[in-house]
Design an enzyme around this catalytic site. Structure first.
Site, PDB file in Angstrom:
ATOM      1  N   GLY A   1      67.755  30.884  49.017  1.00 22.90           N
ATOM      2  CA  GLY A   1      67.334  31.428  50.308  1.00 22.90           C
ATOM      3  C   GLY A   1      66.081  30.782  50.862  1.00 22.90           C
ATOM      4  N   SER A   2      65.666  29.669  50.300  1.00 21.11           N
ATOM      5  CA  SER A   2      64.345  29.110  50.578  1.00 21.11           C
ATOM      6  C   SER A   2      64.184  28.431  51.926  1.00 21.11           C
ATOM      7  CB  SER A   2      63.953  28.120  49.469  1.00 21.11           C
ATOM      8  OG  SER A   2      63.779  28.799  48.254  1.00 21.11           O
TER       9      SER A   2
ATOM     10  N   SER B   1      60.870  29.287  49.551  1.00 25.08           N
ATOM     11  CA  SER B   1      59.794  28.394  49.172  1.00 25.08           C
ATOM     12  C   SER B   1      59.413  27.377  50.238  1.00 25.08           C
ATOM     13  CB  SER B   1      60.178  27.638  47.901  1.00 25.08           C
ATOM     14  OG  SER B   1      61.351  26.860  48.088  1.00 25.08           O
TER      15      SER B   1
ATOM     16  N   LYS C   1      59.198  19.217  53.596  1.00 28.20           N
ATOM     17  CA  LYS C   1      58.804  20.090  52.493  1.00 28.20           C
ATOM     18  C   LYS C   1      58.269  19.232  51.351  1.00 28.20           C
ATOM     19  CE  LYS C   1      60.770  23.762  49.559  1.00 28.20           C
ATOM     20  NZ  LYS C   1      61.996  24.563  49.298  1.00 28.20           N
TER      21      LYS C   1
ATOM     22  N   MET D   1      58.781  26.777  43.353  1.00 25.83           N
ATOM     23  CA  MET D   1      59.792  27.032  44.399  1.00 25.83           C
ATOM     24  C   MET D   1      60.728  28.180  44.039  1.00 25.83           C
ATOM     25  SD  MET D   1      60.686  23.166  45.712  1.00 25.83           S
ATOM     26  CE  MET D   1      61.456  22.635  44.188  1.00 25.83           C
TER      27      MET D   1
END
Length: 588
Positions: free
Chosen positions: A247-248, A224, A149, A198
């Site tokens: 919750g990304s 994100s 990421k 994000m």
């Protein structure tokens, strides 16, 4: 007489003229400075886009060179291997690390051309590959091509968080997690796209634009960690690192139909990760793995929970991965719920929970109904009020000099509203839209350090109450809804509360993962047309618009365990994966 009048009026006229001139000059200066700021922003964005284009061009040249050297390999066979199979072939020498890397590089280029998920090429990957081959002991991820990421720190590369604010500053060294992955033999080769700041479950920013869902380009891949989700689901990666603060990891895993795990806070190191809201403690940001199957998540956790991580970051508890828990065949007592009473899930989600419950019972596990205590209070007063304890000012500051992504305009507008105005508006909204009013008021944050300490105490008390309910039922783990299926592009920014399915477990600091179990049927889609939710308010209406047109999309469930019990969480995920696959094979 006329001359006397002119002499009397002239000084006042000159004063007025001078004031107007100064005012016009001031306005002109402000407009000029704003124009210059916007120009600088656009130049920074253009420079970043050019760097990305050059990086992808370099990546393409490397893959073409590789084809001339390894023309006899079968890319489809390599891409079809599970992570365990890939590692096995790499270690035995029946597949070369060079072949695996370049096959995944080529596939990643293909996927990003379709869905726009790659933001950077880590050009030292070939050098890293040679270093890995020199290692006397082959690590658990020997030769595995990996993706990161965007905000995972990597030496010589930018961690922009989707914000112009962070552009132009390259990392001086690798994050601890990147260092550990390399020591375990992994080959990081690209970074992936994220939502701006994000803080959104779409995946778009003013620098690199929108990432699409590989299953349906009208849908978002989630956020994100959306670039990771899209790349893995599209076949361009086998294992990636995401991060999760509300919750990304789980949302993009859900939207894209892959597996993802958010560990307990501080189970993995976050040293070297960029963040636009560092310092916030009410919910805990954690990196975690994203992959095609649960075994891959477990292998990642086993690989990184090692002496190298415990030495590089002494704040991480030196607790290795417990294989005996993950591989246990003991029957589990599993709590479950298909709605939390705050946000009614999509019809396919409630069906997914009930079907999974039945399959687990048929496999010999005990399923017990569980109700999360005081969900609305937990989400508003504990999560959101703590998340925006400063009223959102820290986050808003990072948007100065930036172009707000269209998907975030409604959110950023909300964060910019003065606290007193939010309080007044929420007061007037409460009779008609109580849920939205309470959500808005929670964005006011806390008013003092004393209130912040009370807030932390309230979180601790709620966590104790939740655990007490858990223990009364003798639970090993919990099966519960995810935000699923994928939203239409542009809608997540209008429904931040959709994170409610996941952010409860960030505040509780429990490990939680998501995995796909079914797909949206025409019957689910028809039932969605009659969806009223619990309040039939603006959010419930937006929920329908956001999720319509989802037939065929993956539907995921969420699995949760108590703090520090990642192995138990993964164990339940593996059980769910197994019973789901058995059912699918019978249907076929």
């Amino acid at each position: 007489m006329l001359l006397k009048i002119l002499c009397y009026l002239l000084p006042e006229f000159l004063v007025d003229l001078t004031f107007v001139t100064l005012l016009l000059g001031l306005v002109g200066a402000v407009l000029f400075l704003r124009w210059m700021s916007e120009k600088r922003t656009k130049m920074k964005i253009k420079r970043a886009q050019t760097q990305r284009d050059n990086a992808l061009e370099m990546m393409e040249k490397m893959t073409l060179r590789s084809k001339t050297r390894h023309g006899n390999i079968d890319p489809s066979r390599i891409l079809s291997l599970s992570l365990a199979e890939l590692v096995d072939e790499l270690k035995k020498g029946s597949l070369s690390p060079e072949a695996a890397l370049h096959v995944y590089m080529e596939k990643a280029l293909e996927v990003t051309k379709e869905v726009n998920c790659v933001t950077d090429f880590l050009e030292d990957c070939e050098t890293q590959l040679q270093e890995v081959k020199k290692q006397q002991k082959k690590g658990l991820l020997y030769g595995v091509p990996m993706t990161l990421k965007d905000h995972v720190g990597y030496k010589g590369h930018n961690s922009h968080c989707g914000l112009v604010h962070y552009l132009g500053v390259d990392e001086a060294e690798d994050s601890v997690l990147a260092q550990v992955l390399k020591k375990q033999g992994a080959i990081p080769f690209v970074k992936t796209n994220i939502s701006q700041s994000m803080m959104n479950f779409d995946c778009s920013n003013s620098i690199y634009g929108q990432t699409l869902n590989p299953h349906n380009h009208k849908k978002t891949c989630g956020g994100s960690s959306g670039g990771e989700g899209a790349l893995i689901a599209g076949g361009g990666a086998i294992l990636g690192v995401g991060s999760d603060v509300v919750g990304s990891i789980r949302v993009p895993s859900s939207f894209c139909g892959i597996c993802g795990l958010k560990p307990t806070g501080d189970r993995l190191s976050t040293l070297g990760f960029a963040s636009p809201i560092s310092g916030m403690k009410s919910v805990v940001m954690m990196p975690g793995p994203m992959a095609r199957d649960v075994d891959s998540l477990a292998l990642f956790m086993k690989a990184v929970l090692c002496d190298d991580m415990f030495q590089l970051d002494p704040t991480i508890p030196p607790v290795p991965f417990k294989d005996e828990i993950y591989n246990s065949s003991r029957r589990l007592t599993i709590g479950f719920y298909d709605t939390d009473g705050y946000f009614l899930p999509h019809p396919s989600m409630r069906r997914a929970i009930q079907e999974t419950k039945t399959l687990l019972e048929e496999a010999g596990h005990t399923l017990v109904p569980f109700t999360p205590p005081r969900t609305e209070y937990a989400l508003n007063e504990l999560v959101l009020r703590g998340f925006f304890a400063d009223g959102g000012t820290t986050l808003v500051d990072k948007f100065k000099g930036d172009i707000v992504d269209p998907n975030l305009k409604q959110q950023i507008f909300l964060y910019n509203i003065p606290v007193i105005v939010k309080k007044i508006v929420s007061l007037f909204m409460r009779p008609m839209f109580p849920r939205i009013a309470n959500h808005l008021e929670a964005h006011c944050g806390v008013s003092s350090v004393k209130d912040l300490w009370k807030h932390y105490t309230a979180i601790k008390e709620y966590r104790c109450n939740f655990i007490n309910e858990w223990k009364k039922l003798g639970l090993d783990a919990l099966l519960c809804p995810m935000l699923s299926p994928a939203f239409n592009i542009g809608h997540p920014g209008k429904l931040f509360a959709g994170f409610g399915f996941t952010m409860l477990y960030n505040m509780l600091n429990f490990p939680a993962g998501s995995l796909p179990v079914t797909t949206v049927t025409p019957e689910d889609e028809e039932e969605l047309k009659h969806y009223k939710g619990y309040y039939n308010d603006l959010w419930d209406k937006e929920f329908i618009k956001g999720m319509e047109g989802g037939v065929g999309l993956p539907v995921s469930v969420q699995c949760v365990a108590l703090q520090w019990q990642e192995e138990q969480c993964l164990r339940l995920m593996k059980e769910v994966e197994t019973v789901t696959r058995v059912r699918k094979s019978h249907l076929n």
